[in-house]
Scaffold this active site. Sequence first.
Site, PDB file in Angstrom:
ATOM      1  N   ASP A 172      44.199  46.135  40.628  1.00  0.00           N
ATOM      2  CA  ASP A 172      43.406  46.241  39.394  1.00  0.00           C
ATOM      3  C   ASP A 172      41.940  45.904  39.659  1.00  0.00           C
ATOM      4  O   ASP A 172      41.031  46.538  39.114  1.00  0.00           O
ATOM      5  CB  ASP A 172      43.977  45.312  38.313  1.00  0.00           C
ATOM      6  CG  ASP A 172      45.413  45.651  37.955  1.00  0.00           C
ATOM      7  OD1 ASP A 172      45.759  46.850  37.980  1.00  0.00           O
ATOM      8  OD2 ASP A 172      46.192  44.727  37.667  1.00  0.00           O
ATOM      9  N   HIS A 199      49.719  42.707  34.807  1.00  0.00           N
ATOM     10  CA  HIS A 199      49.594  43.843  35.733  1.00  0.00           C
ATOM     11  C   HIS A 199      50.293  45.078  35.165  1.00  0.00           C
ATOM     12  O   HIS A 199      51.002  45.778  35.863  1.00  0.00           O
ATOM     13  CB  HIS A 199      50.198  43.448  37.087  1.00  0.00           C
ATOM     14  CG  HIS A 199      49.975  44.448  38.175  1.00  0.00           C
ATOM     15  ND1 HIS A 199      48.730  44.940  38.518  1.00  0.00           N
ATOM     16  CD2 HIS A 199      50.856  45.070  39.017  1.00  0.00           C
ATOM     17  CE1 HIS A 199      48.848  45.797  39.511  1.00  0.00           C
ATOM     18  NE2 HIS A 199      50.129  45.910  39.835  1.00  0.00           N
TER      19      HIS A 199
END
Length: 337
Positions: A172, A199
Amino acid sequence: MFSRIARPTATLLRSLSTSSQHNAKVAVLGASGGIGQPLSLLLKNSPLVSELSLYDIAHTPGVAADLSHIETRATVTGYMGADQLGAALKGCEVVVIPAGVPRKPGMTRDDLFNTNATIVATLADACARHCPQAMICIISNPVNSTIPITSEVMKKHGVYNPNRVFGVTTLDIVRANAFVAELKGLDPARVNVPVVGGHAGKTIIPLISQCTPKVEFPTDQLSALTGRIQEAGTEVVKAKAGAGSATLSMAYAGARFTFSLLDAMNGKEGVVECAFVRSEETECKYFSTPLLLGKNGIEKNLGLGKISAFEEKLVAEAMDELKGSIKKGEDFVANMK
């Protein structure tokens, strides 16, 4: 401030170093898969790794033989099947787990749960038995549930150390850095965007307000950028049209996190990475924030810091989904036979 993967040429030159501190034994569980193979290649290329232990349910001897021909110092051993799992983990200081099934078009990370939950619980159980002091880095999705699963399994064995269990959310951050650099015409290697929360989808919260160097976007562009970072995994799944999910970028991100952890374990100071860990920073039991890493794992949780009103709203909106995913992981272990 965030540690970065060394450029390949620099890494190859560093490979000539024979410093005694570069002697970590690292295991990759799921080493024959789409993430596991390129991840193992990157780890083999690092002078921070002296032994690479590769495990999977199939094809591992071939992957190990292939990698063993590379002219870097790490020795490579392949292990295959449940009966060799204990041997693969013996003496390991860091265990990286990308094992599991990938996402396919139309699947959510939650759809992966039943298969990957069992795989991660089995591997965590083996870690608890054979290398209880190792740093455990979980890549297998859904990370928002697989980290609570790992933690609960370690607790059952009485070896749980919250400072040594990490959900690898580095992809990310890597994506946020790349997308911001693209929009602003910056060198991506010099951009650092902390990404907090979880996530998956809206639990992925990029803190653009804390980006280095400082950047600003109009509200509509900021909203679109945030949405792209949150759904970047789906972007790859769709582009691969049934042929898999993010593997190469995830391998890079997994290697970056592992190298940062190894650097910190070797005594390097100021190593900071975000990861999904046991946390007191919010009302969620687990939450990703920037972490100062040290010889024993998490040295200090650096928390959320000052965030914008837009980001505060994103954090608030992520809470229910995060809590549900965490509970789902905990319940899975509680109901295991």
